[in-house]
Design an enzyme around this catalytic site. Structure first.
Site, PDB file in Angstrom:
ATOM      1  N   ASP A 169      -9.255   3.789  -1.854  1.00 19.67           N
ATOM      2  CA  ASP A 169     -10.344   4.071  -0.667  1.00 19.67           C
ATOM      3  C   ASP A 169     -11.402   4.699  -1.018  1.00 19.67           C
ATOM      4  O   ASP A 169     -11.770   5.862  -0.922  1.00 19.67           O
ATOM      5  CB  ASP A 169      -9.584   4.921   0.424  1.00 19.67           C
ATOM      6  CG  ASP A 169      -8.190   4.413   0.911  1.00 19.67           C
ATOM      7  OD1 ASP A 169      -8.093   3.113   0.756  1.00 19.67           O
ATOM      8  OD2 ASP A 169      -7.305   5.202   1.057  1.00 19.67           O
ATOM      9  N   GLU A 214       2.649   5.107  -3.952  1.00 10.68           N
ATOM     10  CA  GLU A 214       2.547   6.154  -4.859  1.00 10.68           C
ATOM     11  C   GLU A 214       4.102   6.874  -5.082  1.00 10.68           C
ATOM     12  O   GLU A 214       4.257   7.273  -6.280  1.00 10.68           O
ATOM     13  CB  GLU A 214       1.483   7.109  -4.723  1.00 10.68           C
ATOM     14  CG  GLU A 214       0.037   6.516  -4.927  1.00 10.68           C
ATOM     15  CD  GLU A 214      -0.241   5.592  -3.748  1.00 10.68           C
ATOM     16  OE1 GLU A 214      -1.204   4.849  -3.545  1.00 10.68           O
ATOM     17  OE2 GLU A 214       0.220   6.022  -2.589  1.00 10.68           O
ATOM     18  N   ASP A 233       0.836  -1.218   0.030  1.00  9.54           N
ATOM     19  CA  ASP A 233       0.114  -0.045  -0.124  1.00  9.54           C
ATOM     20  C   ASP A 233       0.862   1.129  -0.163  1.00  9.54           C
ATOM     21  O   ASP A 233       2.272   1.099   0.010  1.00  9.54           O
ATOM     22  CB  ASP A 233      -0.899  -0.094   1.346  1.00  9.54           C
ATOM     23  CG  ASP A 233      -2.090   0.627   1.130  1.00  9.54           C
ATOM     24  OD1 ASP A 233      -2.284   1.661   0.290  1.00  9.54           O
ATOM     25  OD2 ASP A 233      -2.923   0.812   2.189  1.00  9.54           O
TER      26      ASP A 233
END
Length: 960
Positions: free
Chosen positions: A626, A552, A549
C-alpha cells in the site's frame, strides 16, 4: 486493499471494537510507527544486540562455543559433530549438534540444533500442546531440490581445524575452526564468507523458569548471570497484547562477514536502496536492523529498515568480479544488522588501497541456525544456486504480464462491463480487471453481492469476448457468521488456526469477527481446493483468477496488526516459529485450488500474493503493498523490485498511481511510463480516491499513458522470453548494473536504471517531479541508441537524455536483437496470431544476437515440448534464425499449429552506410524489399525489411 474502514449497518455491533482501533485503520500521512516494534521493543533483538555490544567492548572476546573434535564424523560429503556451549563459570556446557553439508551444486549448508530440545527432554512451564523441539520444517516449504550431497568433497582433519575441499574442481574450501567455533568459506584460496568472525554466535539454550523470591535492591536473581535481562524471557507485552512464551528464550544468532565486499543486496522486503545501508554506525545509517517479519504496514516509510509484507532471508555480497551469497533458512521473526568497516593495509596508507568488509549479524526469535552459503563467483551463479534450492519463478500465463486494471472497488458487474467497454472505445489495451472485497455478499468469500453483482457469469462472458480476465480477492480470514457455509464447515472440520489454549482463534479483519484457515494442515488445503471447483464457487469461470491479500496474516486487533505468536498451527507448532511462512502456505493452497478447479482442464494459475517467503516465486506474483501517490513512492518502486528480483522473486510490481491519495496528472502519467517496466504491471487505487482509469485523465495524458501501455504490449514477446529465462535459471527479469557488469564499480549501487531481460534495453523511467531529462549511466563503450529516435549515445559514463512528459528514457544497447509485435490490439490474447517484428541493434562490432521464446501462453504443454525457442544472430551481413529449444512429444504438433505466424518486418538500427542505395535482400530463394534511412545528425542510420512469409518456427536466413 487497505485500511479505511467503511462501517455499515452490519457493523453496528462492532462499533466499540472498531472505535478502539480507529487510529490503526484510518487514512494517515504515513505508517503509525508506534504500532510496530523497534529493536529495543523486541526482547530477543535487544538481547542479541546487547550481546554484540558486549563482544565489541570486551578485549580478547572469545565466544563460548567450541566444537568437540572427538565428536566429528565425515560421511559422503557431510561433516557432523557437536558444539559445546559453556553456560557458566563452572564450565557446564550445552550440547548443540552441528551438521555441515557440502552439496553437489557447489553450495554448502550449516545447521546447528539443540540436543535437549531435539530429544524432547525439556519441560514446558505450563501444560501446553506445542512442540518441544526447535522448528525444523521450514525446509519442507521453502526447499524443492538441490540437496544432493557432493560425492567429490574431501575432508582433512587436524587437531585445531578441519579442511573440506568441495565445489567445481575442488576450488571451494571450508575451514572449520574448533575453538572458538568458526568457519571460513574460501574460493581460490581467498576467504569470501566467514561465520562467527566476531564471536556473535548465540543460541539461547533451554532453561527452566525459576520463580524468583522478591529481590532486595542490588541483589541478582538466582540463576541469572550478572548483566542479563530476563524481563522478556517468559512473556513479552506490546501494544496491550501479551505473548506467553512456554519454551522461554530460544533465539539464535550468528555474525556473517563478507571480507572485501562493500555492497550487499537482497533480504527483501524493505523500502530502501538496492545496496543495503549500514544499521550501526556509518553515514546515513538506519537506527534499527533490517527486520524480516511479515506485517501489514500501510503507507510505509521510505528509506527504512522497517519490515514490510514479505520476507526473503537471502543476501548477496558483491565486489569487483565476485558475487557470493547466504540464505538464512528461518521462518521466525528475524533482524539483520549491517556494518561496513574499512581496513587500511598499514597505518601509513592513509586509507589508500583500503578494503571494506561488510559485517552482518543475523538473529531470529526461534528455530534452528540453518544457513546456505553460495560462493559464485558470478551473480548469475548465486541466483541460480539459490533457485535450485527454492525453485525458480513460475512461468506465468501471458495475460499475467500484460496490464491489469484495478481499484478498491468496482461497484457492480455493470460498472466492470462499462470500464471494459470504455477501455476498448479509447483503444487502450488491458488484459485483466480486478475486484476487491466489496463484490462479496457481506464480506463472505465464495459469494457475490446479490444486488451489485447479480450476474457474474454475464460479466465474465463479456470479458472473455476480448480475451480478457477477471481477478477477485479471497483472503485467509473467514467471516464468523451463523449460516455461512464456509465458516461452519471450517469449524466443524477443525481446520482453523488455534489460540494458545487450543481453541479456534478468533480475531478481527474486514468481515469483523473472523477465523483463519490453517494452510499448514494438508487436510485444510484439500478442503480449500474444493471451494474453488467451478460447480462449488457459483458464478466463477475459467477466466476468473485470484488475489490473496492480508495473508501476513493481517489481524486488526492483533499484536503489530498480526496474529499472536503463541497461536498454534497444525503439527503443534507455535505461530512464532512459522510466521513468515504463513502467507506462502495460503498462497500455495490457492495455487493448488486453481490447478484443480475444472476436471480435465489444467491451466497455469495466476495468484497474486502480498505476503511471501523464499519459495513463493513458484506460485505467482507479488506487489509492494500500500504505497502512496507521491513522487517518493514512485522512485522507491524500482529498488524494491530489483531487490526482489535478485532474491529470486522477479514477478514483482508496485501499485501504479499510488494506492493512497490522488496523483496529479503528471505523476500518474510518469507512473504508467515506469509501470510499463514492472514485471507485474497493475494500476490500483484506494476506495476513497477519485476514479483514475486511463481514459479519464484527458489529453494529452490519456494519449501518453496509452502509448506507454502500447509499448508494453509491443514488447510482450521480449518480456515473455525474459520470464522464461527466469523460470529455468533464476536470472532476474530486471537486471541491475552489478549483475550485468560485475567489474564496473561505478555501477554497483545504481538502482534507478536497469536492463530488461537479455534484450539490451536500458531503461531509466522518470521518477522526479518536473524533470525534463535524466542522466543515464552507460557501463561500457558500446553504442546505445534512443529507442524512439535512434539518437546515438556512446562512451562510458553519464549521458543526458531529454525526456519531456511524453518521452520514456529508453536506450537500445548495440549487439542485441529483440522481438516485438507491433499491431495494436485490445488484449494480449488477441495478439496471439500476429506476426513478429525483429529489431536488430548493431553494435561496434557490426554484429548482434538475441532470443525469442513462446508457447501457448496458457497451459503446461510447454513442459512436453509445445514451445518455440529461437536464437537470432546477425553476422557478416546475414541474419540467421535457428531453434535452440529441447524437443518433446508435443513439439511437432505445436510447430504445426503456429506455422502461419511469421516475421513481417526486420528493423536494423545502426545500418551500415554501404546499404545506402540497396533495395532488396535475399530471403531463402526469394527476395524482400529494403528501405534504407540515412543518418541525420546524431541519429543513426536504419533500415527496414518487409519480409514475405518467413515462419517464426522455422530455421531461415536473410542475406543483406
Amino acid at each position: 486493499m487497505r485500511h479505511s474502514l467503511m462501517l455499515s449497518s452490519r457493523w453496528t455491533a462492532l462499533l466499540v471494537v472498531i472505535s478502539a482501533l480507529c487510529c490503526l485503520f484510518s487514512p494517515a500521512i504515513s505508517v503509525k510507527h508506534e504500532n510496530f516494534k523497534t529493536c529495543d521493543q523486541s526482547g530477543f533483538c535487544k538481547r542479541n544486540r546487547a550481546y554484540a555490544d558486549t563482544a565489541a567492548a570486551t578485549s580478547n572476546w572469545e565466544a563460548p562455543y567450541r566444537i568437540a573434535p572427538e565428536s566429528l564424523t565425515w560421511n559422503n560429503g557431510q561433516l557432523q559433530g557437536t558444539i559445546l556451549k559453556t553456560i557458566n563459570t563452572n564450565g557446564d556446557t550445552v550440547r548443540l549438534p552441528i551438521t555441515i553439508s557440502f552439496l553437489k551444486s557447489g553450495s554448502a549448508r550449516v545447521v546447528i540444533d539443540e540436543e535437549k530440545r531435539q530429544k524432547g527432554e525439556i519441560e514446558l512451564r505450563h501444560d501446553s500442546k506445542i512442540r518441544k523441539e526447535r522448528y525444523n520444517e521450514a525446509e519442507s516449504w521453502a526447499i524443492v531440490g538441490g540437496l544432493d550431497l557432493s560425492k567429490s568433497a574431501t575432508e582433512e582433519r587436524g587437531s585445531a581445524k578441519s579442511h573440506v575441499k568441495y565445489g567445481p574442481a575442488g576450488k571451494f574450501e571450508a575451514v572449520i575452526t574448533y575453538a572458538p567455533f568458526g568457519i571460513d568459506f574460501k574460493r581460490d584460496d581467498a576467504t569470501q564468507v566467514r561465520f562467527n568472525d566476531r564471536g556473535l554466535l548465540n543460541l539461547e539454550h533451554w532453561r527452566p523458569k525459576i520463580e524468583q523470591p522478591e529481590k532486595k535492591e542490588g541483589e541478582e536473581a538466582s540463576g541469572v548471570s550478572a548483566g542479563e535481562d530476563e524481563s522478556t524471557w517468559w512473556d513479552e507485552s506490546f501494544g496491550g497484547n501479551t505473548d506467553s512464551k512456554p519454551r522461554g528464550p530460544e533465539s539464535v544468532g550468528l555474525d556473517i562477514t563478507f571480507p572485501g565486499y562493500e555492497h550487499v543486496f537482497g533480504i527483501p522486503e524493505h523500502a530502501g536502496s538496492l545496496s543495503l545501508k549500514e544499521t550501526r554506525g556509518g553515514d546515513g545509517h538506519h537506527t534499527d536492523p533490517y527486520r524480516l517479519y511479515n506485517a501489514d504496514v500501510f503507507e510505509y516509510t521510505l528509506d527504512s529498515s522497517m519490515t514490510l509484507y514479505g520476507s526473503i532471508p537471502f543476501m548477496q555480497a558483491h565486489k569487483k568480479d565476485s558475487t557470493v551469497g547466504v540464505f538464512w533458512l528461518n521462518a521466525a521473526e528475524t533482524w539483520v544488522d549491517v556494518i561496513k568497516q574499512k581496513e587500511a593495509h598499514n597505518p601509513l596508507s592513509l586509507g589508500i588501497g583500503s578494503k571494506t568488509d561488510t559485517k552482518t549479524h543475523w538473529f531470529s526469535e526461534s528455530g534452528l541456525i540453518d544457513v546456505f552459503v553460495f560462493l559464485g563467483p558470478t551473480a548469475k551463479d548465486v541466483t541460480s544456486a539459490y533457485g535450485e534450492l527454492t525453485g525458480y519463478t513460475a512461468l506465468p500465463q501471458e495475460f499475467a504480464i500484460a496490464y491489469h486494471q484495478c481499484r478498491w472497488n468496482y461497484n457492480s458487474d455493470e460498472d466492470v462491463k462499462d470500464v471494459d467497454r470504455k477501455m476498448s472505445k479509447h483503444n487502450i489495451p488491458y488484459d485483466v480487471i480486478w475486484l476487491d472485497i466489496e463484490y462479496t455478499d457481506d464480506k463472505q468469500y465464495f459469494t457475490w453481492d446479490p444486488l451489485s453483482f447479480p450476474n457474474p457469469t454475464g460479466m465474465l462472458e463479456q470479458l472473455d469476448k476480448s480475451e480478457r480476465k477477471l481477478v477477485a480477492i479471497i483472503d485467509p480470514h473467514i467471516k464468523n457468521k451463523d449460516g455461512y457455509h464456509v465458516v461452519e464447515d471450517l469449524k466443524k472440520k477443525d481446520l482453523a488456526v488455534h489460540n494458545k489454549d487450543g481453541n479456534i482463534y478468533e480475531g478481527w479483519c474486514w468481515p469483523g469477527s473472523s477465523h483463519w484457515i490453517d494452510c499448514f494442515n494438508p487436510v485444510a488445503i484439500k478442503w480449500w481446493i474444493g471451494l474453488f471447483k467451478l460447480d462449488a464457487f457459483k458464478g466463477s469461470a475459467s477466466n476468473l483468477f485470484i488475489w490473496n491479500d492480508m495473508n501476513e496474516p493481517s489481524v486488526f486487533n492483533g499484536p503489530e496488526t498480526t496474529m499472536p505468536k503463541d497461536n498454534i498451527h497444525h503439527g503443534n507448532w507455535e505461530h512464532r516459529d512459522v510466521h513468515n511462512l504463513n502467507g506462502m502456505t495460503f498462497h500455495n493452497a490457492t495455487y493448488q485450488a486453481l490447478l484443480e478447479r475444472k476436471k480435465g482442464e489444467i491451466r497455469r494459475p495466476f495468484v497474486l500474493t502480498r505476503a511471501f517467503y523464499s519459495g513463493s516465486q513458484r506460485l505467482g506474483a507479488m506487489w509492494t503493498g500500500d504505497n502512496q501517490a507521491s513522487w517518493g513512492h514512485l522512485a522507491a518502486g524500482f529498488p524494491m523490485i530489483l531487490n526482489n528480483g535478485i532474491a529470486g522473486f522477479p514477478f514483482a510490481g508496485a501499485d501504479v498511481g499510488g494506492f493512497f491519495g490522488n496523483p496529479e496528472k503528471d505523476l500518474l502519467t510518469r507512473w504508467y511510463q515506469a509501470g510499463a517496466f514492472y514485471p507485474f504491471f497493475r494500476g490500483h487505487a484506494h476506495i476513497d480516491t477519485r476514479r483514475r482509469e486511463p481514459y479519464l485523465a484527458g489529453e494529452p495524458y490519456t494519449g501518453i499513458i496509452t502509448q506507454a501501455l502500447r509499448l508494453r504490449y509491443s514488447l510482450l514477446p521480449a518480456w515473455y522470453t525474459a520470464f522464461h529465462q527466469a523460470s529455468v535459471d533464476g536470472t532476474p527479469i530486471l537486471r541491475p548494473h552489478y549483475f550485468q557488469y560485475p567489474s564496473d564499480e561505478s555501477g554497483f549501487a545504481i538502482d534507478d536504471q536497469f536492463f530488461v531481460g537479455g534484450t539490451g534495453l536500458l531503461a531509466k523511467p522518470v521518477v522526479t517531479e518536473k524533470a525534463e531529462s535524466v542522466d543515464i549511466y552507460l557501463p561500457d563503450d558500446e553504442s546505445y541508441y534512443d529507442y524512439f529516435t535512434y539518437q546515438i549515445y556512446s562512451g562510458k559514463g553519464k549521458h543526458n537524455v531529454v525526456a519531456p512528459l511524453e518521452k520514456i528514457p529508453l536506450l537500445m544497447q548495440g549487439g542485441h536483437i529483440f522481438p516485438r509485435k507491433d499491431r495494436p490490439r485490445r488484449s494480449s490474447g488477441l495478439m496471439k496470431w500476429d506476426p513478429y517484428t525483429l529489431v536488430i541493434v548493431l553494435g561496434n562490432s557490426g554484429e548482434a544476437k538475441g532470443e525469442l521464446y513462446f508457447d501457448d501462453g496458457d497451459t503446461f504443454d510447454y513442459q512436453l515440448g509445445a514451445h518455440v525457442h529461437k536464437e537470432f544472430e546477425f553476422k557478416d551481413g546475414v541474419l540467421s534464425s535457428k531453434n535452440i529449444g529441447s524437443k518433446g512429444k508435443l513439439t511437432d504438433k505445436f510447430l504445426n499449429s503456429v506455422k502461419s505466424v511469421g516475421v513481417e518486418k526486420v528493423i536494423v538500427v545502426g545500418a551500415p552506410k554501404a546499404w545506402e542505395g540497396k533495395s532488396t535482400v535475399k530471403v531463402g530463394s526469394g527476395q524482400a524489399g529494403l528501405e534504407y534511412h540515412a543518418a541525420e545528425g546524431n541519429k543513426a542510420a536504419w533500415a527496414v525489411v518487409r519480409v514475405p512469409k518467413v515462419a517464426i518456427g522455422e530455421d531461415w536466413k536473410i542475406e543483406f
